[in-house]
Design a protein around this motif. Structure first.
Motif, PDB file in Angstrom:
ATOM      1  N   THR A 251       1.031  -0.979   0.274  1.00 25.40           N
ATOM      2  CA  THR A 251       0.483  -0.547  -0.017  1.00 25.40           C
ATOM      3  C   THR A 251       1.040   1.141  -0.275  1.00 25.40           C
ATOM      4  O   THR A 251       1.788   1.629   0.742  1.00 25.40           O
ATOM      5  CB  THR A 251      -1.093   0.075   0.895  1.00 25.40           C
ATOM      6  OG1 THR A 251      -2.171  -0.827   0.434  1.00 25.40           O
ATOM      7  CG2 THR A 251      -2.170   0.968   1.098  1.00 25.40           C
ATOM      8  N   ALA A 252       0.904   2.109  -0.944  1.00 26.05           N
ATOM      9  CA  ALA A 252       1.089   3.368  -0.999  1.00 26.05           C
ATOM     10  C   ALA A 252       0.490   4.336  -1.307  1.00 26.05           C
ATOM     11  O   ALA A 252      -0.730   4.554  -2.376  1.00 26.05           O
ATOM     12  CB  ALA A 252       2.550   3.720  -2.010  1.00 26.05           C
ATOM     13  N   ASP A 253      -0.349   5.690  -0.183  1.00 33.30           N
ATOM     14  CA  ASP A 253      -0.582   7.220  -0.964  1.00 33.30           C
ATOM     15  C   ASP A 253      -1.970   6.336  -1.444  1.00 33.30           C
ATOM     16  O   ASP A 253      -2.456   7.438  -1.930  1.00 33.30           O
ATOM     17  CB  ASP A 253      -0.067   7.586  -1.530  1.00 33.30           C
ATOM     18  CG  ASP A 253      -0.751   8.910  -2.014  1.00 33.30           C
ATOM     19  OD1 ASP A 253      -1.301   9.090  -1.670  1.00 33.30           O
ATOM     20  OD2 ASP A 253      -1.191   9.478  -3.530  1.00 33.30           O
TER      21      ASP A 253
ATOM     22  N   VAL B 295      -5.165  -3.755  -8.345  1.00 35.55           N
ATOM     23  CA  VAL B 295      -4.953  -1.879  -8.394  1.00 35.55           C
ATOM     24  C   VAL B 295      -6.483  -1.543  -7.179  1.00 35.55           C
ATOM     25  O   VAL B 295      -7.243  -1.684  -8.216  1.00 35.55           O
ATOM     26  CB  VAL B 295      -4.453  -1.598  -9.125  1.00 35.55           C
ATOM     27  CG1 VAL B 295      -3.874  -0.148  -8.778  1.00 35.55           C
ATOM     28  CG2 VAL B 295      -3.103  -2.374  -9.208  1.00 35.55           C
ATOM     29  N   ASP B 296      -6.613  -1.173  -6.576  1.00 31.77           N
ATOM     30  CA  ASP B 296      -7.582  -0.161  -5.597  1.00 31.77           C
ATOM     31  C   ASP B 296      -7.175   1.332  -5.232  1.00 31.77           C
ATOM     32  O   ASP B 296      -5.694   0.837  -4.355  1.00 31.77           O
ATOM     33  CB  ASP B 296      -7.788  -1.532  -4.505  1.00 31.77           C
ATOM     34  CG  ASP B 296      -8.815  -2.597  -5.077  1.00 31.77           C
ATOM     35  OD1 ASP B 296      -9.784  -2.083  -5.908  1.00 31.77           O
ATOM     36  OD2 ASP B 296      -8.328  -3.534  -4.387  1.00 31.77           O
ATOM     37  N   ASP B 297      -7.182   2.343  -6.040  1.00 35.82           N
ATOM     38  CA  ASP B 297      -7.267   2.951  -5.039  1.00 35.82           C
ATOM     39  C   ASP B 297      -8.612   3.647  -4.274  1.00 35.82           C
ATOM     40  O   ASP B 297      -9.565   3.832  -4.620  1.00 35.82           O
ATOM     41  CB  ASP B 297      -7.259   4.348  -6.083  1.00 35.82           C
ATOM     42  CG  ASP B 297      -6.878   5.299  -6.277  1.00 35.82           C
ATOM     43  OD1 ASP B 297      -6.626   6.149  -4.950  1.00 35.82           O
ATOM     44  OD2 ASP B 297      -5.640   6.195  -6.965  1.00 35.82           O
ATOM     45  N   ASN B 298      -7.836   3.966  -3.058  1.00 36.69           N
ATOM     46  CA  ASN B 298      -8.949   3.945  -2.280  1.00 36.69           C
ATOM     47  C   ASN B 298      -8.966   6.073  -1.776  1.00 36.69           C
ATOM     48  O   ASN B 298     -10.853   6.008  -1.831  1.00 36.69           O
ATOM     49  CB  ASN B 298      -8.260   3.979  -0.039  1.00 36.69           C
ATOM     50  CG  ASN B 298      -8.266   2.005  -0.637  1.00 36.69           C
ATOM     51  OD1 ASN B 298      -9.337   1.867  -0.653  1.00 36.69           O
ATOM     52  ND2 ASN B 298      -7.243   1.800   0.688  1.00 36.69           N
ATOM     53  N   LYS B 299      -8.555   6.689  -3.273  1.00 35.37           N
ATOM     54  CA  LYS B 299      -8.929   8.369  -2.473  1.00 35.37           C
ATOM     55  C   LYS B 299     -10.076   8.563  -4.749  1.00 35.37           C
ATOM     56  O   LYS B 299     -10.762   8.764  -3.445  1.00 35.37           O
ATOM     57  CB  LYS B 299      -7.550   8.563  -3.133  1.00 35.37           C
ATOM     58  CG  LYS B 299      -6.324   8.455  -2.022  1.00 35.37           C
ATOM     59  CD  LYS B 299      -5.687   9.601  -2.350  1.00 35.37           C
ATOM     60  CE  LYS B 299      -4.649   9.370  -1.513  1.00 35.37           C
ATOM     61  NZ  LYS B 299      -3.160  10.721  -1.825  1.00 35.37           N
ATOM     62  N   THR B 300      -9.510   7.451  -5.212  1.00 33.23           N
ATOM     63  CA  THR B 300     -10.661   7.970  -6.323  1.00 33.23           C
ATOM     64  C   THR B 300     -11.543   6.448  -6.295  1.00 33.23           C
ATOM     65  O   THR B 300     -13.017   6.352  -6.774  1.00 33.23           O
ATOM     66  CB  THR B 300      -9.538   7.692  -7.099  1.00 33.23           C
ATOM     67  OG1 THR B 300      -9.730   6.204  -7.805  1.00 33.23           O
ATOM     68  CG2 THR B 300      -9.132   9.039  -7.373  1.00 33.23           C
ATOM     69  N   GLY B 301     -11.873   5.079  -5.850  1.00 35.49           N
ATOM     70  CA  GLY B 301     -13.062   4.430  -6.226  1.00 35.49           C
ATOM     71  C   GLY B 301     -12.241   3.559  -6.959  1.00 35.49           C
ATOM     72  O   GLY B 301     -13.068   2.856  -7.267  1.00 35.49           O
TER      73      GLY B 301
END
Length: 68
Positions: free
Chosen positions: A16-18, A37-43
């Motif tokens: 996990t990074a950023d 890949v899952d981007d928690n900021k953008t969904g």
């Protein structure tokens, strides 16, 4: 990925990074390897199958280069 694939996945590695979670997943039933890949900021999220002949750890280290 099929339902059977999703239930037979094993996580081999993750980082996990950023706010971005990258996971290396192996489907024992089908003998295939995926990077998720899952981007928690953008969904946003995507997964790619490791192409035949490619090193799984290279795809894991650079998943965006393999995203279509």
């Amino acid at each position: 990925m099929t339902t059977e694939t999703l239930t037979s996945l094993r996580e081999l590695h993750s980082r996990t990074a950023d706010g971005i979670l990258v996971r290396l997943l192996w489907c024992e039933v089908e003998g295939r390897v995926f990077v998720s890949v899952d981007d928690n900021k953008t969904g946003e999220a995507f997964s790619v199958e490791v192409p035949e002949g490619e090193r799984a750890l290279h795809v894991f280290a650079h998943p965006f280069a393999y995203a279509t």
